[in-house]
Design a protein around this motif. Sequence first.
Motif, PDB file in Angstrom:
ATOM      1  N   ILE A   1      -6.115 -12.534 -23.872  1.00 19.32           N
ATOM      2  CA  ILE A   1      -7.551 -12.182 -24.649  1.00 19.32           C
ATOM      3  C   ILE A   1      -8.392 -11.768 -23.690  1.00 19.32           C
ATOM      4  N   GLU A   2      -8.644 -12.599 -22.706  1.00 17.95           N
ATOM      5  CA  GLU A   2      -9.822 -12.796 -21.612  1.00 17.95           C
ATOM      6  C   GLU A   2      -9.574 -11.458 -20.824  1.00 17.95           C
ATOM      7  N   GLN A   3      -8.354 -11.041 -20.646  1.00 24.46           N
ATOM      8  CA  GLN A   3      -7.985 -10.060 -19.865  1.00 24.46           C
ATOM      9  C   GLN A   3      -7.815  -8.726 -20.628  1.00 24.46           C
ATOM     10  N   LYS A   4      -8.119  -8.715 -21.793  1.00 25.04           N
ATOM     11  CA  LYS A   4      -8.125  -7.614 -22.795  1.00 25.04           C
ATOM     12  C   LYS A   4      -6.595  -6.886 -22.798  1.00 25.04           C
ATOM     13  N   ILE A   5      -5.679  -7.895 -22.616  1.00 27.23           N
ATOM     14  CA  ILE A   5      -4.195  -7.197 -22.968  1.00 27.23           C
ATOM     15  C   ILE A   5      -3.877  -7.480 -24.551  1.00 27.23           C
TER      16      ILE A   5
ATOM     17  N   THR B   1      -6.032  -8.547 -28.381  1.00 25.45           N
ATOM     18  CA  THR B   1      -7.362  -8.933 -28.781  1.00 25.45           C
ATOM     19  C   THR B   1      -7.262 -10.231 -29.729  1.00 25.45           C
ATOM     20  N   ASP B   2      -6.234 -10.548 -30.245  1.00 24.34           N
ATOM     21  CA  ASP B   2      -5.926 -11.754 -30.901  1.00 24.34           C
ATOM     22  C   ASP B   2      -4.348 -12.018 -31.208  1.00 24.34           C
TER      23      ASP B   2
ATOM     24  N   GLN C   1      -1.592 -10.074 -33.040  1.00 25.10           N
ATOM     25  CA  GLN C   1      -0.806  -8.764 -32.158  1.00 25.10           C
ATOM     26  C   GLN C   1       0.599  -9.352 -31.637  1.00 25.10           C
TER      27      GLN C   1
ATOM     28  N   THR D   1       2.712  -4.327 -23.558  1.00 31.19           N
ATOM     29  CA  THR D   1       2.118  -5.419 -23.910  1.00 31.19           C
ATOM     30  C   THR D   1       3.201  -6.772 -24.112  1.00 31.19           C
TER      31      THR D   1
END
Length: 237
Positions: free
Chosen positions: A134-138, A140-141, A144, A199
Amino acid sequence: MGFFSKFLNAFKSIRLNDKNSVNGYLLDHLLVGSMYAEQQSAYLNSYETGLNKSDITKLVDTYWGISDQNQAIEILQSLHTRNQDKNLDIVYKAFENPENYFDILRSNISNEDNVFDYYLGLFRKLRNVVPELIEQKIITDFVQLKKAKDSGWNYGRGVFLARCCYELDYISEKELIEYVAKSHQELKQYCSTWKEYTTSYIVGRAIWGGGSNSGMVQIANDLLNNKQSPLKNRTYI
């Protein structure tokens, strides 16, 4: 070529086979293995990998423990069934209920042959990995991940591994074509788009292997955005 240099090489170019390429839906099937193929700097668009036989043998034997046809078929089939693992569903349920995670795992997963410890370990890895992703924006929550899980990781490795086994004559071309078609069909139950696939592959590698995700993210971006990449103009799997 060492693993690290091969890894870096994957970022330099998309490798395509100009002589023996496959197209259309056959290429769609093959692209399920594109993340793993890029890791190894292999062709993306043909049954042959374009790698040295010695490198293929080392990858298949050393990393997968495959040295004959029976072992090849057993491992390839196992990669198809991993997403039907009901215990993995329990791990995801436990993740969503952190206050009761231990009770959820304990009451639903058997402790025969250290099975419980294995899935408890997976739960702990997931707990470490999800905030990083989530921190790396791979992602969002966590939602997913619920549908896709690590399907891209399982089917993706299976497709590329099947190509390697084909080149080593452990499976026939007909078996390879059937295997990658089945992989593509089953992956669609979990991932709708190629972005979801990449992802899911990154997630799977992070959960099972740990370590930095930056290399995998770069490979995914290259596959999705490089104008030479067969995935560039494909949205849906």
